[in-house]
Design a protein around this motif. Sequence first.
Motif, mmCIF file in Angstrom:
data_model
loop_
_atom_site.group_PDB
_atom_site.id
_atom_site.type_symbol
_atom_site.label_atom_id
_atom_site.label_comp_id
_atom_site.label_asym_id
_atom_site.label_seq_id
_atom_site.Cartn_x
_atom_site.Cartn_y
_atom_site.Cartn_z
ATOM 1 N N GLU A 114 0.800 -0.905 -0.111
ATOM 2 C CA GLU A 114 0.368 0.339 0.406
ATOM 3 C C GLU A 114 0.445 0.890 -0.046
ATOM 4 O O GLU A 114 2.167 1.541 0.361
ATOM 5 N N ASP A 168 -1.825 0.795 -3.679
ATOM 6 C CA ASP A 168 -2.654 1.225 -3.680
ATOM 7 C C ASP A 168 -2.638 3.058 -3.218
ATOM 8 O O ASP A 168 -1.511 2.597 -2.874
ATOM 9 N N ILE A 227 -3.379 5.763 -1.346
ATOM 10 C CA ILE A 227 -4.723 5.791 -0.159
ATOM 11 C C ILE A 227 -4.232 7.618 -0.124
ATOM 12 O O ILE A 227 -3.306 7.662 0.532
ATOM 13 N N ASP A 268 -6.456 10.553 2.363
ATOM 14 C CA ASP A 268 -7.360 10.921 3.397
ATOM 15 C C ASP A 268 -8.645 12.463 2.952
ATOM 16 O O ASP A 268 -7.790 13.115 2.362
ATOM 17 N N ILE A 269 -9.294 11.472 3.353
ATOM 18 C CA ILE A 269 -10.052 12.706 2.085
ATOM 19 C C ILE A 269 -11.305 12.957 3.302
ATOM 20 O O ILE A 269 -11.620 11.805 4.114
ATOM 21 N N GLU A 270 -11.369 14.438 3.992
ATOM 22 C CA GLU A 270 -12.268 14.511 4.959
ATOM 23 C C GLU A 270 -12.128 13.012 6.376
ATOM 24 O O GLU A 270 -12.499 13.200 6.835
ATOM 25 N N SER A 294 -11.084 10.254 6.121
ATOM 26 C CA SER A 294 -10.929 8.698 6.288
ATOM 27 C C SER A 294 -9.936 8.212 4.995
ATOM 28 O O SER A 294 -9.460 9.220 4.097
ATOM 29 N N PRO A 295 -8.868 7.481 5.431
ATOM 30 C CA PRO A 295 -8.337 7.000 4.509
ATOM 31 C C PRO A 295 -9.338 6.419 3.664
ATOM 32 O O PRO A 295 -9.869 5.948 3.784
ATOM 33 N N THR A 296 -9.105 6.481 1.825
ATOM 34 C CA THR A 296 -9.472 6.721 0.704
ATOM 35 C C THR A 296 -9.147 6.083 -0.148
ATOM 36 O O THR A 296 -8.484 6.736 -0.682
ATOM 37 N N LYS A 297 -9.284 4.308 -0.886
ATOM 38 C CA LYS A 297 -8.405 4.113 -1.859
ATOM 39 C C LYS A 297 -8.830 4.431 -3.168
ATOM 40 O O LYS A 297 -9.914 4.887 -3.279
ATOM 41 N N VAL A 298 -7.898 5.760 -3.846
ATOM 42 C CA VAL A 298 -7.777 5.745 -4.956
ATOM 43 C C VAL A 298 -7.675 6.072 -6.637
ATOM 44 O O VAL A 298 -7.772 6.329 -6.665
#
Length: 147
Positions: free
Chosen positions: A2, A126, A128, A130-132, A134-138
Amino acid sequence: AEAVGNLAVSDAAADYSATESEDEDGGEMPEFVPRARPAGRKCSVMAGVVKVEEGWTPPVFDKSEENKAMLDARVKGIFFMAHLTQVDVDTLVGAFENKVYAVGDILMTQGEEGDCFYVIESGKTDVIVDIEGSPTKVAEKDGEGEN
């Protein structure tokens, strides 16, 4: 493995704001005003000026001709490296060091200063962010020609 954070492409310019200030030579710099960008893939890269000491020479790591050819093609395919001469590309290719990472290794972290440029030869990673909070896979990157 990751990877956390933005890879080479970021939208840091849109988050940066500054007022008029003096540059290193004492001259006035114009105010930076970020412009609105449409939603979608980010397409800007920001980096500070790096001053190289006189007499510095880049490292050179051994690699196969096949590996050199792959790195050459990858570097030439990166939009912010399109202006490089073949001599510049050869210098970069020579300075790449082959490293192997295990599943779960973190290559970089969002918000921290980067210290490497990664070219994935094989395997997957991956992206990843931080979106607001929350760790988010983009994205998922692989060694099949992606940079």
